[in-house]
Design a protein around this motif. Structure first.
Motif, short mmCIF file in Angstrom:
data_model
loop_
_atom_site.label_atom_id
_atom_site.label_comp_id
_atom_site.label_asym_id
_atom_site.label_seq_id
_atom_site.Cartn_x
_atom_site.Cartn_y
_atom_site.Cartn_z
N LEU A 54 -22.43 -42.93 15.72
CA LEU A 54 -23.43 -43.78 16.53
C LEU A 54 -24.85 -43.80 16.37
CD1 LEU A 54 -20.97 -44.04 19.65
CD2 LEU A 54 -21.16 -45.87 17.99
N THR A 55 -25.39 -44.57 15.87
CA THR A 55 -27.27 -44.33 16.00
C THR A 55 -27.84 -45.71 15.64
OG1 THR A 55 -28.80 -43.18 14.66
CG2 THR A 55 -27.05 -43.99 13.26
N ASP A 56 -28.85 -45.76 16.24
CA ASP A 56 -29.91 -46.99 16.10
C ASP A 56 -31.15 -46.61 15.25
OD1 ASP A 56 -28.38 -48.63 17.45
OD2 ASP A 56 -29.45 -48.08 19.50
N PHE A 86 -19.39 -35.88 20.33
CA PHE A 86 -20.61 -35.15 20.63
C PHE A 86 -21.75 -35.78 20.65
CE2 PHE A 86 -20.80 -35.06 16.05
CZ PHE A 86 -22.20 -35.13 15.85
N THR A 87 -22.81 -35.82 21.39
CA THR A 87 -23.99 -36.18 21.59
C THR A 87 -25.43 -35.43 20.86
OG1 THR A 87 -23.33 -37.52 23.47
CG2 THR A 87 -25.88 -37.40 23.18
N LEU A 88 -25.95 -35.83 20.43
CA LEU A 88 -27.17 -35.21 19.64
C LEU A 88 -28.45 -36.10 20.20
CD1 LEU A 88 -28.94 -33.12 18.29
CD2 LEU A 88 -28.51 -34.65 16.13
N ASP A 89 -29.12 -35.29 21.27
CA ASP A 89 -30.36 -35.92 21.90
C ASP A 89 -31.27 -35.01 21.73
OD1 ASP A 89 -31.91 -37.45 23.31
OD2 ASP A 89 -30.57 -37.64 25.34
N GLY A 112 -19.69 -38.91 16.69
CA GLY A 112 -21.25 -38.47 16.71
C GLY A 112 -22.08 -39.38 17.34
N ASN A 113 -22.55 -39.35 18.69
CA ASN A 113 -23.52 -39.98 19.32
C ASN A 113 -24.82 -39.65 19.23
OD1 ASN A 113 -24.31 -42.32 20.97
ND2 ASN A 113 -23.90 -40.94 23.04
N ILE A 114 -25.66 -40.17 18.19
CA ILE A 114 -26.99 -39.70 17.68
C ILE A 114 -27.93 -40.52 18.52
CG2 ILE A 114 -28.50 -39.01 15.75
CD1 ILE A 114 -25.79 -37.72 15.76
N VAL A 167 -16.05 -41.51 6.67
CA VAL A 167 -17.32 -41.72 7.43
C VAL A 167 -17.74 -42.86 7.78
CG1 VAL A 167 -19.85 -40.78 7.77
CG2 VAL A 167 -17.97 -39.48 6.56
N LYS A 168 -18.13 -43.72 9.02
CA LYS A 168 -18.68 -44.94 9.10
C LYS A 168 -19.73 -45.02 10.08
CE LYS A 168 -17.13 -49.56 9.49
NZ LYS A 168 -15.76 -50.60 9.42
N THR A 169 -20.70 -45.58 9.96
CA THR A 169 -21.87 -45.70 10.63
C THR A 169 -21.66 -46.96 11.66
OG1 THR A 169 -23.35 -44.46 9.28
CG2 THR A 169 -24.38 -45.50 11.00
N PHE A 170 -22.11 -46.84 13.10
CA PHE A 170 -22.13 -48.02 14.12
C PHE A 170 -23.32 -47.90 14.89
CE2 PHE A 170 -17.58 -46.49 13.31
CZ PHE A 170 -16.97 -47.68 13.07
N ALA A 171 -23.77 -49.12 15.43
CA ALA A 171 -24.69 -49.20 16.43
C ALA A 171 -24.37 -48.39 17.62
CB ALA A 171 -25.42 -50.38 16.32
#
Length: 247
Positions: free
Chosen positions: A81-83, A15-18, A47-49, A103-107
Motif C-alpha cells: 500500500l503506497t501513494d 506492517f507500517t513503514l512511516d 506493507g503499509n508504506i 506481489v501487487k501494489t495498491f494505493a
C-alpha cells in the motif's frame, strides 16, 4: 519507523513503514514473520508504506530484509500500500522478490482491496509457455522472449538454460526481450530472475529489450545495485545493437 499489526487470517501479517527505518522495528517485523513461518509454513504480508525517508531509507529497509532470505522465501503473497509513485517504480529495482512470491501494489486508500487480494488462493501451473528461446546466431549468447505471465516453472527452465551456457562458456550473457507487458504487471521480472538463478553470479552481461516507459529507469537502478554485472536496456528497434553490446 516500522510497526507491525495483525490481520484477519492467522497466516497473514501487516506492517507500517512511516519515516526512517528503525532497527527495533525491523527486528520485531522479522521475528513476527519467522513466527508465522514456524506456525503456518507460509505467510502473506501487507506493507503499509506511508512515509519513506527517501531512497536510502527504502534501500536500508530491503537490505535488512535480504539478510533473512530464508524467511523471505516463505512469503507467498505481498501486498504493498503506497501513494509514492517513485516507490512503485523502484519496487522493480530492489533485490527482494522471489519467483515464488506474488506481489501487487495498491494505493493507500485501497486497504480493503489489498486485504481481499491477500486472502485469495492461486495455484501456479505445472506447465507454461511464458518464455521462449530466441536464436541469436551466437552460441555464447542466450536469447529469451517473455511472451506471457511467468510462473515458477518458467524460472526453472531459464535456470537450466543459464546453467548450460555457464557450463560451456564459463560465464553467461543474456538477452531478454519483453514482448508482453502482462508478464511484467508487477514489474518484478528481473528481480525474480536474480532470485531464481543458482548461477546468478556467473552472469556477465544482460541486455533487456522492451518499449515499456519504466524499463530503462528500472534497469539503471538494478545496475547500480548489482556490482560486477553489466546491465543495459534497449528499445524493440535495437535488436542488433543489443546483440552487439552483449558480444
Amino acid at each position: 519507523m516500522v510497526t507491525i499489526f495483525p490481520l484477519s487470517q492467522d497466516n497473514m501479517l501487516g506492517f507500517t513503514l512511516d519515516g526512517e527505518v528503525d532497527e527495533p522495528g525491523m527486528r520485531k517485523l522479522l521475528m513476527a514473520v519467522e513466527a508465522k513461518v514456524v506456525t503456518h509454513g507460509k505467510v502473506r504480508l501487507l506493507g503499509n508504506i506511508k512515509n519513506v525517508g527517501g531512497f536510502a531509507s527504502y534501500q536500508a529497509f530491503w537490505n535488512t530484509v535480504k539478510a533473512k532470505r530464508e524467511l523471505w522465501e516463505k512469503i507467498e503473497k505481498y501486498a504493498i500500500l503506497t501513494d509514492h509513485g517513485w516507490l512503485s517504480t523502484l519496487s522493480g529495482g530492489i533485490d527482494f522478490l522471489t519467483p515464488r512470491m506474488e506481489v501487487k501494489t495498491f494505493a493507500l486508500n485501497e486497504g480493503e482491496l489489498a486485504h481481499r487480494w491477500l486472502t485469495q488462493d492461486t495455484e501456479a501451473p505445472t506447465t507454461s509457455e511464458g518464455v521462449r528461446v530466441v536464436d541469436l546466431a551466437n552460441e555464447r549468447l542466450l536469447g529469451l522472449a517473455i511472451v506471457g505471465k511467468l510462473y515458477p516453472v518458467d524460472y526453472d527452465r531459464i535456470n537450466v538454460l543459464v546453467e548450460e551456457k555457464v557450463r560451456h562458456h564459463g560465464k553467461a550473457r543474456l538477452l531478454i526481450e519483453v514482448v508482453s507487458t502482462e508478464a511484467l504487471s508487477i514489474r518484478t521480472l528481473w528481480e525474480d530472475l536474480k532470485a531464481s538463478m543458482k548461477l546468478y553470479k556467473d552472469l556477465e552481461r544482460v541486455a533487456i529489450i522492451g518499449d515499456q516507459s519504466w524499463l530503462k529507469t528500472s534497469v539503471k537502478l538494478s545496475d547500480l545495485l548489482t556490482p560486477g554485472l553489466e546491465l543495459a536496456a534497449f528499445s524493440s528497434t535495437e535488436h542488433q545493437r543489443a546483440i552487439a553490446w552483449l558480444d
